[in-house]
Design a protein around this motif. Structure first.
Motif, mmCIF file in Angstrom:
data_model
loop_
_atom_site.group_PDB
_atom_site.id
_atom_site.type_symbol
_atom_site.label_atom_id
_atom_site.label_comp_id
_atom_site.label_asym_id
_atom_site.label_seq_id
_atom_site.Cartn_x
_atom_site.Cartn_y
_atom_site.Cartn_z
ATOM 1 N N GLU A 54 0.990 -1.075 -0.016
ATOM 2 C CA GLU A 54 0.051 -0.021 -0.080
ATOM 3 C C GLU A 54 0.976 1.261 -0.129
ATOM 4 O O GLU A 54 0.478 2.164 -0.774
ATOM 5 N N TYR A 59 1.208 3.963 -2.856
ATOM 6 C CA TYR A 59 1.002 5.473 -2.664
ATOM 7 C C TYR A 59 1.991 6.205 -3.189
ATOM 8 O O TYR A 59 1.868 7.237 -3.623
ATOM 9 N N GLY A 72 1.691 8.852 -5.956
ATOM 10 C CA GLY A 72 1.826 10.522 -5.720
ATOM 11 C C GLY A 72 3.096 10.873 -6.937
ATOM 12 O O GLY A 72 2.751 12.061 -6.974
ATOM 13 N N ASN A 98 -5.644 6.571 -6.285
ATOM 14 C CA ASN A 98 -5.817 6.165 -5.062
ATOM 15 C C ASN A 98 -7.000 5.073 -4.661
ATOM 16 O O ASN A 98 -6.737 3.949 -4.026
ATOM 17 N N VAL A 141 -4.271 2.079 -4.670
ATOM 18 C CA VAL A 141 -3.839 2.139 -3.430
ATOM 19 C C VAL A 141 -4.535 1.567 -2.503
ATOM 20 O O VAL A 141 -4.394 0.517 -1.683
ATOM 21 N N TYR A 194 -1.693 10.927 3.268
ATOM 22 C CA TYR A 194 -1.919 9.313 3.615
ATOM 23 C C TYR A 194 -2.756 8.889 4.620
ATOM 24 O O TYR A 194 -3.654 8.207 4.207
ATOM 25 N N SER A 231 -6.511 9.849 4.000
ATOM 26 C CA SER A 231 -6.875 8.769 2.810
ATOM 27 C C SER A 231 -7.348 7.612 3.699
ATOM 28 O O SER A 231 -8.303 6.893 3.551
ATOM 29 N N LYS A 232 -6.155 7.029 4.408
ATOM 30 C CA LYS A 232 -6.088 5.716 4.926
ATOM 31 C C LYS A 232 -7.445 5.861 6.129
ATOM 32 O O LYS A 232 -8.162 4.658 6.016
#
Length: 146
Positions: free
Chosen positions: A13, A17, A21, A67, A71, A128, A131-132
């Motif tokens: 992941e 990412y 990016g 993403n 991702v 990050y 998003s996560k």
């Protein structure tokens, strides 16, 4: 070689990412340069602002799609809600970038190049985590479901 494969699987992941990016940055820059050298003039203030907005929007849209798919592998059916959350996260880290740059460069007199690199790392980590933890968070499966 086997250890390398294990690390790639373990950190899939994060590696994805970072790759997304870099691609996102290139796409955003491409949008800026394409517009700057065809229809807009960065020397005109309002057009310079327009270039920034266009490259940011292109970056956010591209970043969301990449993403979501590569991702975080989201299966969220409400794409618009997820996209708005993603965009909101990006607005918040843009604000972090602006505030930190003013703080570091203008108030603390820290070198602008160092400041930009440092703040960019903070923004990347912030993006990050947002998003996560908030946008693409995995929903817990009810007991017994696969």
């Amino acid at each position: 070689m086997e250890r390398w494969k294990e690390l790639c699987v373990k950190y899939e992941e994060i590696i994805a990412y970072l790759i997304v990016g870099v691609l996102n940055t290139l796409v955003s820059w491409a949008a800026w340069f394409l517009c700057a050298y065809t229809v807009l003039d960065a020397g005109v203030v309002w057009q310079n602002v327009a270039l920034s907005v266009i490259s940011w929007v292109v970056g956010v849209v591209f970043g969301y799609v990449m993403n979501r798919k590569y991702v975080f592998k989201s299966k969220e059916p409400d794409v618009m809600k997820e996209f708005l959350q993603f965009s909101g996260g990006r607005v918040s880290t843009w604000a972090l970038d602006a505030v930190m740059m003013v703080l570091m460069v203008n108030l603390l007199s820290i070198n602008e190049a160092f400041s930009k690199v440092f703040v960019s790392v903070l923004v990347m980590i912030g993006n990050y985590l947002i998003s996560k933890l908030f946008v693409f968070k995995k929903k817990a499966n009810p007991a017994g479901e696969a």
